[in-house]
Design a protein around this motif. Sequence first.
Motif, PDB file in Angstrom:
ATOM      1  N   ALA A 194       0.809  -1.214   0.000  1.00 54.41           N
ATOM      2  CA  ALA A 194       0.000   0.000   0.000  1.00 54.41           C
ATOM      3  C   ALA A 194       0.843   1.264   0.000  1.00 54.41           C
ATOM      4  O   ALA A 194       0.447   2.285  -0.571  1.00 54.41           O
ATOM      5  N   GLU A 195       2.010   1.221   0.637  1.00 59.17           N
ATOM      6  CA  GLU A 195       2.888   2.390   0.680  1.00 59.17           C
ATOM      7  C   GLU A 195       4.338   1.950   0.718  1.00 59.17           C
ATOM      8  O   GLU A 195       4.711   1.081   1.518  1.00 59.17           O
ATOM      9  N   LEU A 196       5.139   2.552  -0.137  1.00 58.07           N
ATOM     10  CA  LEU A 196       6.568   2.279  -0.189  1.00 58.07           C
ATOM     11  C   LEU A 196       7.320   3.587  -0.002  1.00 58.07           C
ATOM     12  O   LEU A 196       6.931   4.611  -0.566  1.00 58.07           O
ATOM     13  N   VAL A 197       8.398   3.541   0.766  1.00 58.36           N
ATOM     14  CA  VAL A 197       9.290   4.682   0.911  1.00 58.36           C
ATOM     15  C   VAL A 197      10.533   4.371   0.086  1.00 58.36           C
ATOM     16  O   VAL A 197      11.164   3.333   0.268  1.00 58.36           O
ATOM     17  N   VAL A 198      10.843   5.273  -0.841  1.00 56.88           N
ATOM     18  CA  VAL A 198      11.992   5.099  -1.724  1.00 56.88           C
ATOM     19  C   VAL A 198      13.044   6.122  -1.320  1.00 56.88           C
ATOM     20  O   VAL A 198      12.746   7.315  -1.230  1.00 56.88           O
ATOM     21  N   GLY A 199      14.261   5.664  -1.067  1.00 57.66           N
ATOM     22  CA  GLY A 199      15.318   6.575  -0.663  1.00 57.66           C
ATOM     23  C   GLY A 199      16.613   6.305  -1.394  1.00 57.66           C
ATOM     24  O   GLY A 199      16.786   5.272  -2.029  1.00 57.66           O
ATOM     25  N   GLY A 200      17.517   7.257  -1.308  1.00 56.18           N
ATOM     26  CA  GLY A 200      18.809   7.129  -1.974  1.00 56.18           C
ATOM     27  C   GLY A 200      18.731   7.586  -3.414  1.00 56.18           C
ATOM     28  O   GLY A 200      18.069   8.566  -3.727  1.00 56.18           O
ATOM     29  N   ARG A 201      19.402   6.853  -4.291  1.00 57.05           N
ATOM     30  CA  ARG A 201      19.440   7.193  -5.722  1.00 57.05           C
ATOM     31  C   ARG A 201      18.684   6.125  -6.508  1.00 57.05           C
ATOM     32  O   ARG A 201      18.983   4.946  -6.378  1.00 57.05           O
TER      33      ARG A 201
END
Length: 97
Positions: free
Chosen positions: A8-15
């Motif tokens: 339902a929800e994803l946190v995307v971080g970095g490059r």
Amino acid sequence: MHIRGDHAELVVGGRLDVRSAADARTALHTAVDSGRGDLVLDLTELDSWDATGLGVIMGAHRRAGRANRRLVLRGVPPQMQRLLVATRLHRILAIES
């Protein structure tokens, strides 16, 4: 690049770039295929993306549409927001203010 969350929800971080595209694509496709309703991508921790990373997001958007879901971008950093406007993708993608 790191991705955490569920269907339902994803946190995307970095490059999100050519080096991380395959892993990101797999994680996004799994999330799309595993859930229902909106899939929120929280991009507040995303440092940068390149054309390949943007392509991964567009591919997930198309896959979500085929699954009768909607991909929603949350917390799009200003520089990436400008890119979405310049490419007119802000008209296609659902972006939370």
